[in-house]
Motif scaffolding. Sequence first.
Motif, PDB file in Angstrom:
ATOM      1  N   GLY A 249       0.754  -1.197   0.156  1.00  0.00           N
ATOM      2  CA  GLY A 249       0.042  -0.161   0.008  1.00  0.00           C
ATOM      3  C   GLY A 249       0.725   1.187   0.082  1.00  0.00           C
ATOM      4  N   SER A 250       0.266   2.509  -0.480  1.00  0.00           N
ATOM      5  CA  SER A 250       0.691   3.545  -0.447  1.00  0.00           C
ATOM      6  C   SER A 250       0.360   4.274   0.766  1.00  0.00           C
ATOM      7  CB  SER A 250       0.553   4.529  -1.626  1.00  0.00           C
ATOM      8  OG  SER A 250       1.127   3.983  -2.901  1.00  0.00           O
ATOM      9  N   VAL A 251       1.141   4.943   1.632  1.00  0.00           N
ATOM     10  CA  VAL A 251       0.771   5.677   2.690  1.00  0.00           C
ATOM     11  C   VAL A 251      -0.006   7.060   2.106  1.00  0.00           C
ATOM     12  CG1 VAL A 251       1.612   6.966   4.581  1.00  0.00           C
ATOM     13  CG2 VAL A 251       2.586   4.750   4.196  1.00  0.00           C
ATOM     14  N   ILE A 252      -1.244   7.149   2.685  1.00  0.00           N
ATOM     15  CA  ILE A 252      -2.018   8.513   2.359  1.00  0.00           C
ATOM     16  C   ILE A 252      -2.289   9.121   3.685  1.00  0.00           C
ATOM     17  CG2 ILE A 252      -3.213   7.447   0.359  1.00  0.00           C
ATOM     18  CD1 ILE A 252      -5.678   6.870   2.361  1.00  0.00           C
ATOM     19  N   ALA A 253      -1.981   8.962   4.922  1.00  0.00           N
ATOM     20  CA  ALA A 253      -1.723   9.667   6.181  1.00  0.00           C
ATOM     21  C   ALA A 253      -0.813   9.076   6.890  1.00  0.00           C
ATOM     22  CB  ALA A 253      -3.401   9.566   6.674  1.00  0.00           C
ATOM     23  N   GLY A 254       0.163   9.894   7.300  1.00  0.00           N
ATOM     24  CA  GLY A 254       1.224   9.299   8.195  1.00  0.00           C
ATOM     25  C   GLY A 254       2.242  10.207   8.352  1.00  0.00           C
ATOM     26  N   SER A 255       3.148   9.879   9.233  1.00  0.00           N
ATOM     27  CA  SER A 255       4.237  10.839   9.595  1.00  0.00           C
ATOM     28  C   SER A 255       5.353  10.958   8.427  1.00  0.00           C
ATOM     29  CB  SER A 255       4.727  10.593  10.743  1.00  0.00           C
ATOM     30  OG  SER A 255       5.516   9.410  10.996  1.00  0.00           O
ATOM     31  N   ARG A 256       5.174   9.898   7.799  1.00  0.00           N
ATOM     32  CA  ARG A 256       6.608   9.578   6.860  1.00  0.00           C
ATOM     33  C   ARG A 256       5.795   9.457   5.348  1.00  0.00           C
ATOM     34  NH1 ARG A 256      10.736   5.592   9.640  1.00  0.00           N
ATOM     35  NH2 ARG A 256      10.955   6.780  11.339  1.00  0.00           N
ATOM     36  N   MET A 257       5.812  10.475   4.623  1.00  0.00           N
ATOM     37  CA  MET A 257       5.501  10.606   2.955  1.00  0.00           C
ATOM     38  C   MET A 257       6.385  11.436   2.345  1.00  0.00           C
ATOM     39  SD  MET A 257       1.487  11.184   4.006  1.00  0.00           S
ATOM     40  CE  MET A 257       0.715  11.161   2.269  1.00  0.00           C
ATOM     41  N   PRO A 258       6.400  11.143   0.984  1.00  0.00           N
ATOM     42  CA  PRO A 258       5.808   9.878   0.190  1.00  0.00           C
ATOM     43  C   PRO A 258       6.462   8.520   0.600  1.00  0.00           C
ATOM     44  CG  PRO A 258       7.288  11.167  -1.277  1.00  0.00           C
ATOM     45  CD  PRO A 258       7.128  11.811   0.021  1.00  0.00           C
ATOM     46  N   ASN A 259       5.403   7.685   0.729  1.00  0.00           N
ATOM     47  CA  ASN A 259       6.095   6.267   1.375  1.00  0.00           C
ATOM     48  C   ASN A 259       5.212   5.325   0.774  1.00  0.00           C
ATOM     49  OD1 ASN A 259       7.450   4.821   3.134  1.00  0.00           O
ATOM     50  ND2 ASN A 259       6.501   5.022   4.792  1.00  0.00           N
ATOM     51  N   LEU A 260       5.772   4.053   0.849  1.00  0.00           N
ATOM     52  CA  LEU A 260       4.886   2.747   0.684  1.00  0.00           C
ATOM     53  C   LEU A 260       5.491   1.751   1.712  1.00  0.00           C
ATOM     54  CD1 LEU A 260       6.696   0.141  -0.918  1.00  0.00           C
ATOM     55  CD2 LEU A 260       6.701   1.689  -2.778  1.00  0.00           C
ATOM     56  N   MET A 261       4.495   0.900   2.031  1.00  0.00           N
ATOM     57  CA  MET A 261       4.711  -0.058   3.034  1.00  0.00           C
ATOM     58  C   MET A 261       4.188  -1.443   2.233  1.00  0.00           C
ATOM     59  SD  MET A 261       3.862   2.030   6.413  1.00  0.00           S
ATOM     60  CE  MET A 261       4.673   0.915   7.512  1.00  0.00           C
ATOM     61  N   TYR A 262       4.829  -2.567   3.028  1.00  0.00           N
ATOM     62  CA  TYR A 262       4.317  -3.921   2.573  1.00  0.00           C
ATOM     63  C   TYR A 262       4.866  -4.965   3.641  1.00  0.00           C
ATOM     64  CZ  TYR A 262       8.912  -5.067   0.218  1.00  0.00           C
ATOM     65  OH  TYR A 262      10.228  -5.363   0.177  1.00  0.00           O
TER      66      TYR A 262
END
Length: 263
Positions: free
Chosen positions: A198-211
Amino acid sequence: MPVKNYYQQLKAVVCLCLLFAFSLSKAQTIKGDYYQLKIYHYKNAQQESILDAYLQNSYLPALHKKGIKNVGVFKPIDADTADRKIYVLSTFASWKDAEPVNTSASKPPVSNATDKQYVDAAYNQAPYTRIETILLSPFVTRPHLMLPKLTGDKSKRVYELRSYESPTEAYHYSKVKMFNSGETDIFERLGFNPVFYGSVIAGSRMPNLMYLTTFESKQSREEHWNAFNADAQWKGLIAKEEYKNNVSKADILLLYPTSYSDY
């Protein structure tokens, strides 16, 4: 320009516009799981005990009643004793559906009569130091949560949560495209047992993806990554110029599932 050629070119442009509109409408109708990663930060064993009881007896059952069948609860294998954490992964039909279980003016929106230590905690006996919430939108090629196909001892499993920050939004798009153009296929072909991308749409670290990928053991994880790094398709993908420099910071966290985690 001859009239015949003009109308042929006009016809071609119209066809291209219609094809683009059709593709856009198809993309807009793709529905996937929006992911919420809730992180409880705490300091000691007493707080951990209260959090475990709350999550196991109230939070997870409440989400199950809402139709959210698979909720993952994980803890770091190598815990930071100064800032301990519990990670809770939930899925929602849309990011707005996550709001009711995150906002409340006076008490936790999910609780019951047995949660007094959690709900009615004194200011100097709080069950956590803070709560962090990350919301993610799904990748179009992997739009739903995937349960790991693991059969070994649950206590020995290793769940690997990775976070890839990018220097700009454009580089983030490049990295997501890289996943959708083959990286996720490699993970599945090599048996990484992915849970979500997923792509982070709200969080402290952006732009960012996580898996999140999963393994039977630490040894299995090491073997899988050795195979990945030696894979010919991966070597070809990472060599492409369009994917250069699209990750500025990578965080790797090894987790294990709690006894009451759904997977």
